[in-house]
Design a protein around this motif. Structure first.
Motif, PDB file in Angstrom:
ATOM      1  N   UNK A 505       0.825  -1.205   0.000  1.00  0.00           N
ATOM      2  CA  UNK A 505       0.000   0.000   0.000  1.00  0.00           C
ATOM      3  C   UNK A 505       0.863   1.260   0.000  1.00  0.00           C
ATOM      4  N   UNK A 506       0.515   2.192  -0.876  1.00  0.00           N
ATOM      5  CA  UNK A 506       1.238   3.461  -0.963  1.00  0.00           C
ATOM      6  C   UNK A 506       0.242   4.616  -1.055  1.00  0.00           C
ATOM      7  N   UNK A 507       0.625   5.745  -0.503  1.00  0.00           N
ATOM      8  CA  UNK A 507      -0.197   6.954  -0.608  1.00  0.00           C
ATOM      9  C   UNK A 507       0.139   7.651  -1.912  1.00  0.00           C
ATOM     10  N   UNK A 508      -0.891   7.938  -2.718  1.00  0.00           N
ATOM     11  CA  UNK A 508      -0.696   8.580  -4.015  1.00  0.00           C
ATOM     12  C   UNK A 508      -1.695   9.725  -4.166  1.00  0.00           C
ATOM     13  N   UNK A 509      -1.456  10.559  -5.166  1.00  0.00           N
ATOM     14  CA  UNK A 509      -2.398  11.630  -5.522  1.00  0.00           C
ATOM     15  C   UNK A 509      -2.733  11.466  -6.999  1.00  0.00           C
ATOM     16  N   UNK A 510      -3.980  11.070  -7.285  1.00  0.00           N
ATOM     17  CA  UNK A 510      -4.383  10.875  -8.669  1.00  0.00           C
ATOM     18  C   UNK A 510      -4.531  12.223  -9.367  1.00  0.00           C
ATOM     19  N   UNK A 517      -5.017   9.468  -1.837  1.00  0.00           N
ATOM     20  CA  UNK A 517      -5.707   8.181  -1.789  1.00  0.00           C
ATOM     21  C   UNK A 517      -4.659   7.088  -1.614  1.00  0.00           C
ATOM     22  N   UNK A 518      -5.113   5.859  -1.451  1.00  0.00           N
ATOM     23  CA  UNK A 518      -4.209   4.723  -1.270  1.00  0.00           C
ATOM     24  C   UNK A 518      -4.197   3.887  -2.547  1.00  0.00           C
ATOM     25  N   UNK A 519      -3.014   3.505  -2.969  1.00  0.00           N
ATOM     26  CA  UNK A 519      -2.863   2.599  -4.105  1.00  0.00           C
ATOM     27  C   UNK A 519      -2.341   1.267  -3.588  1.00  0.00           C
ATOM     28  N   UNK A 520      -3.112   0.210  -3.839  1.00  0.00           N
ATOM     29  CA  UNK A 520      -2.659  -1.137  -3.491  1.00  0.00           C
ATOM     30  C   UNK A 520      -2.094  -1.813  -4.727  1.00  0.00           C
ATOM     31  N   UNK A 521      -0.915  -2.438  -4.581  1.00  0.00           N
ATOM     32  CA  UNK A 521      -0.280  -3.141  -5.700  1.00  0.00           C
ATOM     33  C   UNK A 521      -0.195  -4.617  -5.353  1.00  0.00           C
ATOM     34  N   UNK A 522      -0.855  -5.449  -6.160  1.00  0.00           N
ATOM     35  CA  UNK A 522      -0.812  -6.889  -5.978  1.00  0.00           C
ATOM     36  C   UNK A 522      -0.106  -7.518  -7.170  1.00  0.00           C
ATOM     37  N   UNK A 526      -3.950  -3.487  -9.706  1.00  0.00           N
ATOM     38  CA  UNK A 526      -3.810  -2.259  -8.925  1.00  0.00           C
ATOM     39  C   UNK A 526      -5.164  -1.944  -8.306  1.00  0.00           C
ATOM     40  N   UNK A 527      -5.175  -1.452  -7.073  1.00  0.00           N
ATOM     41  CA  UNK A 527      -6.426  -1.176  -6.371  1.00  0.00           C
ATOM     42  C   UNK A 527      -6.413   0.272  -5.880  1.00  0.00           C
ATOM     43  N   UNK A 528      -7.425   1.028  -6.256  1.00  0.00           N
ATOM     44  CA  UNK A 528      -7.592   2.403  -5.772  1.00  0.00           C
ATOM     45  C   UNK A 528      -8.485   2.369  -4.537  1.00  0.00           C
ATOM     46  N   UNK A 537     -12.162   1.410  -4.360  1.00  0.00           N
ATOM     47  CA  UNK A 537     -13.011   2.168  -5.274  1.00  0.00           C
ATOM     48  C   UNK A 537     -12.979   1.580  -6.680  1.00  0.00           C
ATOM     49  N   UNK A 538     -11.772   1.285  -7.161  1.00  0.00           N
ATOM     50  CA  UNK A 538     -11.607   0.737  -8.503  1.00  0.00           C
ATOM     51  C   UNK A 538     -10.443  -0.247  -8.497  1.00  0.00           C
ATOM     52  N   UNK A 539     -10.560  -1.287  -9.307  1.00  0.00           N
ATOM     53  CA  UNK A 539      -9.478  -2.260  -9.466  1.00  0.00           C
ATOM     54  C   UNK A 539      -9.142  -2.390 -10.947  1.00  0.00           C
TER      55      UNK A 539
END
Length: 613
Positions: A505-510, A517-522, A526-528, A537-539
């Protein structure tokens, strides 16, 4: 042509003083010629073949011997260092043991890790990488005082023969739980944000990243996509992977339920018992695991494809509200159709869910008789979430097995369907805390166990040691017949089945948004995630990605997906290089095949993960 004096420091063998020389050179002198002049001037009876030139000011190796000093930009003010490329490095393995190993400091980290894994007999080195250890303020205060003790704890692998067997049989029981509190960081819903990512850049060498000889680094599995795990060849790899999974559970880096924690504890207890026994690890009787399933000898007629039908409940979550409603479900081929009731099943369905490419996530609590399946279904702008609840274990096992196969484009007629159902049932039995029929409850009084060693601090606080021991031993009944390697593999598989497995999980700014927001990387998506609610919110799946690039000037990552979907964001809690390398690394891993030989395509890896300045 103009000549000048060039200053070069020469590092000799360990224990010997460094020397400094002045060499008169011209700009058209190539690097190989400079090293030849230097060796002639040193006049020392030593093999200098491992030495190379390091340029401190420019933080780079001069490895292209045919390049001239002019081409490298070396002038009179340059201070070069003639130093060995192979240097000792202290490595902390996933089992928290520290070893000393001599590796190439001039190779990029990707190659250095390959070299390390070859020495340790770990296959699939592309799954691992090196990272810096966390800062320890106590070490700064007692740096000199503790140096001798620290050296005693380091295992010098250059002096040990049979490295692979040594690591595979190394006892790794937990003795002290207190150290867990040093690393434990609480957060809302245990969603760990990677505020400081310490992974080294895979496309640069150790020296270029400030690593010096005898420094300490951590060797860990970075990419959670484990290919071709086979006990016949992967004893060390499985052991170290188990250890990393174990610490991830104990340090609460990933959330699990109390039921799951007790299952993990029982497996640890079983593995600890087998590891401490006098019987050595024997892999000759271990079954070979083949990820490429053999074709069935029985062929099924496509006109008689099996199907499932059952009354169940379905929910499409909207923010925090989950409302379930009962429908009649029919599973045929690779899709699920649902109807208002059984009588209307002959007509048009309310909706048909196509499962090819979907993500199947378990939502199970055996103790509470909760058997749910969360499906992440691909759509144009990401993925939709659908929850399905089953009535009992058998129904859940059949439906989950069908969903897993359908996600891969396979039907229930495929040869592995029944095996998949049995594996799921076995896994549910393992999670059950009740002993199997016909087995008596364990006698806790006759057994000694430091139960707190096998659970995280949060669960250790809830129960007294005797209560915890009773519950662990009850769960242990279900896995007591497993061999050592089977138990480790079960632990790894259970870890992989957790909903948040492998997500960073990383903090990002779209782009276009005013809040973080948080960006999850699997490994495959990618998960918003909303920062306040922690809800996805979105995958976006990597399989739908067309291209991605990084604007290194403004540090912005841009990704294009199918159907003209495009996203851009800047990283707030890490360098954009980290996200770029994760995406490229996972895409590289997805290209692996058993048809290929064991040689890694380094050029492709660097093309996908490199690109920065």
């Amino acid at each position: 042509m103009h000549t000048w004096e060039l200053s070069v420091q020469v590092d000799q063998q360990e224990g010997e003083e460094t020397m400094k020389f002045k060499i008169r050179v011209k700009g058209d002198l190539h690097v190989g010629g400079l090293m030849l002049k230097l060796v002639e001037k040193i006049k020392a009876p030593q093999n200098w073949s491992d030495h190379a030139l390091w340029w401190e000011q420019k933080n780079c190796w001069l490895l292209k011997n045919h390049w001239t000093l002019d081409k490298y930009g070396v002038q009179a003010d340059a201070d070069l260092r003639f130093t060995p490329q192979h240097k000792p490095l202290c490595l902390q393995l996933p089992n928290m043991k520290t070893i000393k190993l001599t590796i190439t400091f001039s190779s990029v980290v990707f190659k250095a890790v390959e070299e390390i894994c070859k020495a340790l007999n770990i296959r699939r080195s592309e799954e691992l990488s090196l990272l810096r250890p966390p800062d320890d303020p106590k070490k700064k205060k007692k740096k000199d005082k503790g140096k001798g003790q620290a050296e005693d704890d380091i295992i010098d692998m250059d002096t040990i023969s049979g490295v692979g067997d040594y690591l595979a049989n190394l006892c790794t029981c937990i003795l002290i739980v207190a150290i867990m509190f040093l690393f434990y960081i609480s957060s809302s819903r245990h969603l760990k944000i990677n505020v400081l990512d310490r992974w080294l850049d895979s496309s640069r060498s150790l020296m270029e990243q400030g690593v010096q000889e005898n420094d300490k680094l951590l060797l860990r599995f970075k990419y959670h996509c484990f290919f071709d795990l086979n006990p016949k060849y992967d004893a060390v790899r499985i052991t170290q992977l188990y250890e990393q999974a174990r610490w991830a559970i104990l340090l609460e880096e990933i959330e699990c339920t109390e039921e799951e924690m007790l299952m993990f504890a029982s497996l640890q207890y079983h593995i600890c018992k087998l590891t401490m026994s006098t019987k050595p690890v024997d892999l000759s009787d271990e079954p070979e695991i083949d990820e490429v399933e053999a074709l069935s000898a029985i062929f099924h007629d496509s006109s008689t494809q099996p199907y499932l039908f059952v009354p169940s409940v379905l929910c499409r979550p909207k923010r925090l509200l989950r409302t379930f409603k009962e429908y009649w479900f029919v599973f045929r081929d690779t899709s699920i159709s649902y109807y208002k009731n059984k009588e209307s099943a002959n007509g048009e369905p309310i909706e048909q869910l196509h499962l090819r490419g979907c993500e199947v996530v378990p939502d199970v609590n055996v103790t509470e008789k909760k058997f749910g399946i969360k499906l992440l279904l691909p759509v144009a702008d990401g993925m939709n979430e659908v929850y399905i609840r089953c009535d009992h274990e058998t129904q859940y096992a059949k439906w989950k097995a069908a969903c897993i196969l359908a996600s891969k484009g396979k039907t229930m007629a495929y040869s592995s369907y029944n095996t998949e159902v049995k594996n799921i049932q076995s896994f549910l039995q393992m999670k059950s805390l009740a002993p199997p029929p016909g087995q008596a409850a364990p006698d806790v009084e006759s057994m000694e166990m430091n139960a707190e060693c096998f659970v995280s601090p949060r669960y250790a606080k809830r129960y007294k040691n005797k209560q915890l021991s009773t519950r662990i031993l009850e769960a242990h009944h279900n896995i007591s017949q497993l061999t050592l390697m089977e138990a480790k593999l079960r632990f790894i598989q259970a870890w992989q089945s957790l909903p948040e497995f492998g997500i960073k999980y990383y903090i990002v700014r779209f782009k276009g948004c005013k809040k973080d927001e948080i960006l999850g990387i699997s490994y495959n998506r990618l998960i918003r995630i909303d920062m306040s609610t922690r809800l996805p919110l979105t995958t976006w799946r990597f399989s739908n990605m067309k291209q991605w690039n990084v604007n290194w000037e403004i540090r912005q990552v841009t990704i294009e997906f199918d159907q003209n979907v495009s996203v851009a964001f800047s990283c707030q809690s890490c360098d954009c290089r980290v996200v770029h390398e994760y995406i490229g690394g996972y895409i590289f891993l997805s290209t692996r095949s058993k048809d290929q030989n064991e040689t890694l395509d380094e050029e492709l890896f660097r093309k996908l993960t490199g690109g920065q300045e």
